[in-house]
Structures are given as structure tokens and as C-alpha cells.
Write an enzyme that holds these catalytic residues in place. Structure first.
Site, short mmCIF file in Angstrom:
data_model
loop_
_atom_site.label_atom_id
_atom_site.label_comp_id
_atom_site.label_asym_id
_atom_site.label_seq_id
_atom_site.Cartn_x
_atom_site.Cartn_y
_atom_site.Cartn_z
N VAL A 188 -2.36 9.77 -2.01
CA VAL A 188 -2.22 11.14 -2.52
C VAL A 188 -1.24 11.10 -3.68
CG1 VAL A 188 -1.44 13.49 -2.03
CG2 VAL A 188 -2.78 12.24 -0.32
N ALA A 244 4.04 10.40 -5.13
CA ALA A 244 2.78 9.99 -4.51
C ALA A 244 3.09 9.38 -3.15
CB ALA A 244 2.07 8.95 -5.39
N LYS A 245 2.10 9.12 -2.36
CA LYS A 245 2.27 8.40 -1.10
C LYS A 245 0.93 7.86 -0.68
CE LYS A 245 5.67 7.63 1.82
NZ LYS A 245 7.11 7.52 1.47
N GLY A 246 0.95 6.77 0.09
CA GLY A 246 -0.30 6.19 0.57
C GLY A 246 -0.15 5.71 1.98
#
Ligand code: NAD
Length: 405
Positions: free
Chosen positions: A51, A96-98
Site C-alpha cells: 500500500v 507506504a507499507k507491505g
């Protein structure tokens, strides 16, 4: 929780509905399937997410976590948090992050490598040194980042700046491992006078003895603070005269846990949170100080080293009792700040000394603390709300200057 904190600050700074909608929506959300050939020959399909929340202030930045509970909603919330954290400490990044839904403890090293390469291949066109730069998070480490860099570099040429938290031998940053715990101590040092914390002789209680907790304990003790209790997920350990942190770390290295430690009183994690002390430092998981136990906290100040350890309800109760909370987006920003140094070092083909890393880290964090303190005084709000006000204001300004969109 992230949305509620955003809303409170947005209200205070009079943010328009349009901008609120823009800033609470992700820029891009991607879900991918990752087929992995397991060691026994079977094919398993994992689900991964990336995201990207906001890029008004620069390329997006955020970790990748491997955990059975990872889902889109969690990744989305954490991505937004990264936007506010990077803005607060004034790094030229967005958020962001994943994550991949998996239990890495059940995977072999070879399976973990295939999973990481598969995930990288699926998000390869979304990431890049000037697009989105991943980093380690829960259950991912320097080795995972090395695989990610290698897979990306196979397609795009040698690109160390595509990811941070790499091993030192692959252009990682000296001091990156300690940076979050060190940053936590930098913030305490900067805040001590304002908050009436005796410095350097403060008493500290630390929940969680992982990467963040053990570095914070070690560095606090080195500066002359008295760490009277620490804990891990199993138990807490107390010595009112001060624990010998070096001995503790050596013992855990030898035995693999705190079992058999001498000269300490064993206490529960709940008892630990209620100990009288100057600094209570939750450095483990979210939600540990809540409605049900906030009244029992007897610390002078709470220092949120973990992400979200104090719930919104507990925040209110603590404010009512005049127990200040140094908020997570400020206290644990040392990790992403060091990641920024790593990115700069990689782009400039340079190699930084650890002394420079530590000095720059302290400078950036102390400056950020002062901004938050000043905003809290000016607006007569909590440090958390003040931190969000400062961060949101920076993202809003950048958004307007670039032209909305
Ligand atoms: P870690 O996995 O290395 O350590 C976590 C520690 O917490 C371990 O000692 C574990 O035993 C303990 N723990 C787990 N559950 C517990 C429970 N229920 N009660 C008490 N202790 C418990 O994790 P970490 O990297 O040190 O991260 C800790 C927190 O800091 C997390 O919230 C993380 O998101 C946040 N954080 C970490 C970094 C970083 O650079 N590592 C950066 C920013 C934020």
C-alpha cells in the site's frame, strides 16, 4: 486508530473535507498472489500487499512484514502512519507499507527466499529508489532485504537504494540496527528538562526486550539511567537497585532466554506496567496500556517505543491524570531516519561512519521533539495531537504547492 488520531488533528487545524478525503485515501493499493514451490515439491500460493499512501513529500517509504495476521486493512493503516512519521521528522519521503500473509517460522530459509523473490517480482514495477523504498518490519530482516535488492537488481541493474535495512556488506548502514532504540533515548534526553525527568539518573521500566527494547535499555544504562525492570513475552524481571543490562544481554545470548537469571525478582507483564518509575517504555506490541490498566500506571512519563502501545481510551485516562505520553510517531522514528541515511549513502555511492549516523540521528530527532513540544504548548494539546498537527501540516503544504492530486 490511525484515522481517529488523524481526525482529531485535522479538526484542530481546520482541514477542509476535500483535503481530509485526499489524505485518508491511499495513493495505490496492490494485492498480489505469490506462487511458491515448497521444499516438498508442493505449490503454495501466498497473498502479499503493498500500500502506497502518499507521495506529496517524496518517494514512499515503509517496511515489509511477514505475519499470519497481515491483511489489507492493517497494511493500509501502517502505510498512513509512515506518511505522518516521515513528515514529522522532515525526511523527504511519503508513506507506504507491505506485507505477506504467512508464518515465517514454518518456512525454511530456501522457501523464505523464494517467497521474497516472488513478492519482489510482483511489486517490481511499483518500487524503486525514487518511487517506493521498502525496509524490514516484523519478521523480516537484513537477509530478506538482501534477496529483495538482488531480485530487483537482476531486472534493473545494481540498485542498492531500492531497499534499506540491508546487511553492512551490501551497502547497509552502520548503526541501523540500534537506531530505533537509540532514537528513543535521543527523544528522552531532549524531553527530560521540559517533562521534569531527572536526567541522567532517571528510573526506567521497559516492556519488550527485542530490537528496540534491548538497545534502549543498553543505551539508557550507558547514559546513567537506572533500568529497574524489563520483560519479554514470557515474564518480567525486576531489581529496584537497577538491573545489570550487560549481564542480562549476555545471559540471554548464552541461554536463549532470561530463565535462570539471578539477582532479580520475577514479575508479570501487568505488574511491570504498574511499577513506580520516571519512564515507562512499552517497546513490544500494540494496545498493552488500555482502559483496564491505565489507572494503575505509576510512571512519570510514558515513552511509546512500540507502535500504538497506548490505546485511545487509555490516552484520555492518562491525560486526565497528567501522565504525558511521548508518542510513537516521534519516539520510534529513529529507524526510518537511519533508513533515510542509508538511502542517501547508497545514492551518493558513499559509506557513512557510525559516529556520523548517531550524530545526525540525534540532531534530527531533537529538532523534531522541539517542534512537537512547541506545537503542544501553543495549541494546548497532547504531544500526540501536536505531532499529528505538525506532520499533517507539512503534507498539506507540499500537496498544495504541487497542485492537488
Ligand atoms: P522484536 O520482535 O525484536 O521484539 C519484541 C519484544 O517484545 C520481544 O522481546 C518479545 O518477547 C516482546 N513481546 C512480544 N509480545 C509481548 C507481550 N505480549 N508482552 C510483553 N512483551 C512482549 O520487535 P522490535 O523490532 O523490537 O519492535 C518492537 C515494537 O517497536 C513494535 O511495535 C514495532 O512495530 C516497533 N518499531 C520497531 C522498529 C524497529 O526498527 N525495529 C521501528 C519502528 C517501530
Amino acid at each position: 486508530m490511525a484515522d481517529q488520531q488523524f481526525d482529531r488533528a485535522a479538526e484542530l487545524i481546520g482541514l477542509s473535507r476535500e483535503l481530509r478525503d485526499l489524505l485518508t485515501t491511499s495513493y495505490r493499493e496492490v494485492q498480489v498472489r505469490i506462487p511458491v514451490r515448497m521444499d516438498d515439491g508442493a505449490l503454495r500460493v501466498f497473498v502479499g500487499y503493498r500500500v502506497q499512501h502518499n507521495q506529496a513529500r517524496g518517494p514512499m517509504k515503509g517496511g515489509i512484514r511477514y505475519h499470519p495476521d497481515v491483511d489489507l486493512d492493517e497494511v493500509r493503516g501502517l502505510a498512513a502512519l509512515m506518511t505522518w512519521k516521515t513528515a514529522l521528522v522532515d525526511l523527504p519521503f511519503g508513506g507506504a507499507k507491505g506485507g505477506v500473509t504467512c508464518d515465517p517460522k514454518t518456512l525454511s530459509a530456501a522457501e523464505l527466499e523464494r517467497l521474497t523473490r516472488g513478492f519482489t517480482a510482483m511489486i517490481d514495477r511499483l518500487i524503486g529508489p525514487f518511487e517506493d523504498i521498502p525496509a524490514p518490519d516484523v519478521n523480516t530482516n537484513a537477509q530478506v532485504m538482501a534477496w529483495l535488492m538482488d531480485e530487483y537488481s537482476r531486472r534493473h541493474g545494481h540498485t542498492p537504494a531500492v531497499v534499506t535495512g540491508k546487511p553492512l556488506e551490501l551497502e547497509g548502514l552502520p548503526g541501523r540496527d540500534a537506531a530505533t532504540g537509540r532514537g528513543c533515548v535521543d527523544i528522552i534526553r531532549a524531553a527530560a528538562k521540559d517533562m521534569g525527568i531527572p536526567w541522567p539518573g532517571a528510573t526506567a521500566v521497559i516492556q519488550g526486550f527485542g530490537n528496540v527494547g534491548h538497545w534502549a535499555a543498553q543505551l539508557l544504562a550507558a547514559e546513567g539511567a537506572k533500568v529497574i525492570a524489563v520483560s519479554d513475552s514470557r515474564s518480567g524481571y525486576l531489581n529496584r537497585d537497577g538491573l545489570d543490562i550487560t549481564k542480562l544481554i549476555q545471559h540471554r545470548k548464552r541461554v536463549g532466554s532470561f530463565e535462570g537469571l539471578t539477582g532479580v525478582e520475577r514479575i508479570s507483564n501487568e505488574e511491570l506496567l504498574a511499577l513506580p518509575c520516571d519512564l515507562l517504555i512499552p517497546a513490544a506490541i500494540e494496545g498493552v496500556i488500555h482502559e483496564g490498566n491505565a489507572d494503575r500506571v505509576r510512571a512519570r512519563v510514558i515513552v511509546e517505543a512500540a507502535n500504538g502501545p497506548v490505546t485511545l481510551e487509555a490516552d484520555e485516562l492518562l491525560a486526565g491524570r497528567n501522565v504525558p505520553v511521548l508518542p510513537d510517531i516521534l519516539v520510534n522514528a529513529g529507524g526510518v531516519t537511519a533508513s533515510y541515511f542509508e538511502w542517501v549513502q547508497n545514492l551518493q555511492r558513499q559509506s557513512w561512519e557510525e559516529e556520523r549516523v548517531n550524530q545526525e540521528l540525534e540532531r534530527i530527532l531533537a529538532k523534531s521533539y522541539r517542534k512537537v513540544w512547541a506545537a503542544a504548548q501553543a495549541r494546548r494539546v497532547s504531544l500526540r495531537t501536536a505531532a499529528y498537527c505538525v506532520a499533517i501540516d507539512k503534507v498539506v503544504t507540499a500537496t498544495k504547492l504541487r497542485g492537488l492530486g
